[in-house]
Design a protein around this motif. Sequence first.
Motif, mmCIF file in Angstrom:
data_model
loop_
_atom_site.group_PDB
_atom_site.id
_atom_site.type_symbol
_atom_site.label_atom_id
_atom_site.label_comp_id
_atom_site.label_asym_id
_atom_site.label_seq_id
_atom_site.Cartn_x
_atom_site.Cartn_y
_atom_site.Cartn_z
ATOM 1 N N SER A 261 0.830 -1.206 0.000
ATOM 2 C CA SER A 261 0.000 0.000 0.000
ATOM 3 C C SER A 261 0.864 1.255 0.000
ATOM 4 O O SER A 261 0.598 2.215 -0.740
ATOM 5 N N ASN A 262 1.883 1.224 0.827
ATOM 6 C CA ASN A 262 2.805 2.358 0.850
ATOM 7 C C ASN A 262 3.458 2.546 -0.517
ATOM 8 O O ASN A 262 3.643 3.673 -0.986
ATOM 9 N N LEU A 263 3.803 1.460 -1.113
ATOM 10 C CA LEU A 263 4.435 1.552 -2.425
ATOM 11 C C LEU A 263 3.486 2.193 -3.434
ATOM 12 O O LEU A 263 3.901 3.052 -4.240
ATOM 13 N N ASP A 264 2.240 1.785 -3.349
ATOM 14 C CA ASP A 264 1.270 2.382 -4.277
ATOM 15 C C ASP A 264 1.133 3.887 -4.032
ATOM 16 O O ASP A 264 1.125 4.679 -4.980
ATOM 17 N N SER A 265 1.027 4.242 -2.762
ATOM 18 C CA SER A 265 0.863 5.676 -2.469
ATOM 19 C C SER A 265 2.111 6.465 -2.874
ATOM 20 O O SER A 265 2.016 7.589 -3.387
ATOM 21 N N GLU B 20 2.404 9.525 -5.384
ATOM 22 C CA GLU B 20 3.066 10.769 -5.013
ATOM 23 C C GLU B 20 4.129 11.141 -6.040
ATOM 24 O O GLU B 20 4.278 12.314 -6.442
ATOM 25 N N LYS B 21 4.836 10.103 -6.434
ATOM 26 C CA LYS B 21 5.869 10.353 -7.438
ATOM 27 C C LYS B 21 5.257 10.880 -8.734
ATOM 28 O O LYS B 21 5.768 11.852 -9.337
ATOM 29 N N LEU C 263 4.228 14.432 -8.154
ATOM 30 C CA LEU C 263 5.377 15.349 -8.125
ATOM 31 C C LEU C 263 5.970 15.530 -9.522
ATOM 32 O O LEU C 263 6.371 16.647 -9.896
ATOM 33 N N LEU C 264 6.029 14.450 -10.246
ATOM 34 C CA LEU C 264 6.551 14.590 -11.610
ATOM 35 C C LEU C 264 5.658 15.499 -12.455
ATOM 36 O O LEU C 264 6.139 16.343 -13.249
ATOM 37 N N SER C 265 4.383 15.301 -12.243
ATOM 38 C CA SER C 265 3.457 16.156 -12.991
ATOM 39 C C SER C 265 3.603 17.619 -12.577
ATOM 40 O O SER C 265 3.602 18.529 -13.422
ATOM 41 N N GLU C 266 3.765 17.802 -11.272
ATOM 42 C CA GLU C 266 3.936 19.163 -10.770
ATOM 43 C C GLU C 266 5.232 19.781 -11.303
ATOM 44 O O GLU C 266 5.273 20.957 -11.691
ATOM 45 N N LYS C 267 6.259 18.970 -11.329
ATOM 46 C CA LYS C 267 7.539 19.452 -11.865
ATOM 47 C C LYS C 267 7.400 19.854 -13.326
ATOM 48 O O LYS C 267 7.888 20.927 -13.756
#
Length: 611
Positions: A526-530, A534-535, A538-542
């Motif tokens: 689950s953490n990996l999915d989240s 997030e990644k 963040l990539l989209s935000e970048k």
Amino acid sequence: MILEMEVPHSGQQDMELIDILWNQDIDLGARREVFDYNHRQKEHELRRQRELEEEKRQHLVREQEKALLAQLQLDEETGEYIPCPPPNAPLQSDVTPLEVTQNVSFTGENGDAMSFDECLQLLAETFPVEETENTSVCLDTTAVSAPTMSPEQPVLPPVTLSPAPPPPLPQRISPDLEQAWMELLSLPELQQCLSMQMEDTLETTVYPLPNSPEAQNPNYSFYPMTNLTDQKTNSLNACPAEFMNTFDGSVPSMAPTDNLSQMKAKAPQLNANLTAESFCDMYYPDAILEENSGQRGLEGNGSNAMSDIPNKPPFTPVDLYSLSPGDVFDSGKQNLTVELPDSDSGISSNTSPNASSPGKSMYGNESFCYSDSDIEEMDHNPGSAESDYSEMFSLNFQPDDHQMAISLSAPIGQTQQQEKNPKHHKTDPAEDNGHNSTPFTKDKHKKRSEVRLSRDEQRAKALKIPFTVDMIINLPVDDFNELMSKHELNEAQLALVRDIRRRGKNKVAAQNCRKRKMENIVGLESNLDSLKEEKERLLSEKSQNITDLKEMKQQLNSLYLEVFSMLRDEKGNSYSPSDYSLQQSTDGSVFLVPRIKKTFIKSEDNLFSPL
DNA sequence: GGATGATGTCATCAG
DNA sequence: TTCTGATGACATCAT
């Protein structure tokens, strides 16, 4: 072809003719004795004697058949003959007919329902004289006519309770009696007895001719193959255990034939060869009775071992183990060590060790110092240990546990089979033993956990632990210690209880551990999915930021050029962007700076970088 | 017949 | 020191 010996005119020619004919007869297989009148006369007398004996036996058989069938009740549903309870001995309250038929224990202590042994006893009571007489006859005729026995000659069914060998004389058996014996042979106890007998015979290796065809014949084991000395010696070590196993009623498989189907396929043979003598050899050999007289109360006086058997109390149909704590403990605690001597003596109580194997001694008094892990280890041992273990806990189980008892009581035959095929040692005993063709096959695919639990339960039952396995495992420490202190458990019982508790706790701990591990895995996933989400975010935000930055730079450049183009010198000429640049100070003032100072200005104040 | 998952058990470590 | 839980490793069995 019989040659006439008396030749009235014995001329030379006649004598030659006689010699020719004689030689022809000899070539055809006739021996010289054939032509001996005295020999023929002697043979005729023997034949007549056999006929007389046969008539006597048939009479005895009829009488026994009546007595036997009088003690058996035909179960209309199963078609089995069920021992009838004696009218003066009521059945135990919870013993159903099925239990009687399938769980008959030959402990012979609190006998209620009729067992096969009781029938034998009854026969012994009914025909004490004939038995003795027949015994001698059997012994005599065996020596005389054993080689003359032919396969098609049916063998007299059990008529005596003596250890005498089965008479290989030509016998006639009545169809009814044969049917009755077939029914008896179908009893699990009897099958066990057969296998025990065979196994013991195989294990003790007392074959007079081990490599002879007779010795390799499965039926051969039903014949007494040992001389009296061997038998006595054997009885010291093996027979009592066999005796006890027989009475314990553990469910074995046919040792040489491996399974019941094969055994049943050979049922006619077994039936034909299963004589009273063989049974008596199994149940009441003189040696056994002598050796066990003090322990079992079965005293044999040698000449007529069965004479005292009627004095013995009726057999207990089943030594049903009750798990009710106090009950079991009270009854089992005292005799646990007392009735479980070293199996080398061949005597044991209901735990039914088998003394035929030297390893059985580990289950004697000292055997109970073995922890359950040891037992478990033995359980995994395909060779002797498994059989040891199974024999140790062979029966004394309730009917519900019968299947487990079967699976646990990996019979000696199976053991022998496994010794031959060690790779199959862990197969389900129920499949290996002779009962795999029985209705118990339904339960063959029990869940493993159930099997495990049952094993611990069976062990607890075998050692007569007065608590349930759940209690042992789930009680808090204080309660558990208090419980243990309340009961005086011997070392073996304590070890078993500790093992059961340890295993149970560890089992729960392992389950919890695995559960946690799975939960951890799920949580990490689950953490990996989240984190992936997030990644992506963040990539989209970048990417968006880069786009915005580019746009702003373009706007700034446009603004710069616009402002620069609006600048004029004193003469009204525009400044060249290549010679000048606009720079803004920290206070917001804008200066037009020549390009020469670009490097300096840039290093000093980076606000106005050239576009 | 090998792969795989489930389960039990043991050995070991840490609290 | 002992007990108990946790856990890795291994074995066994079923699918």
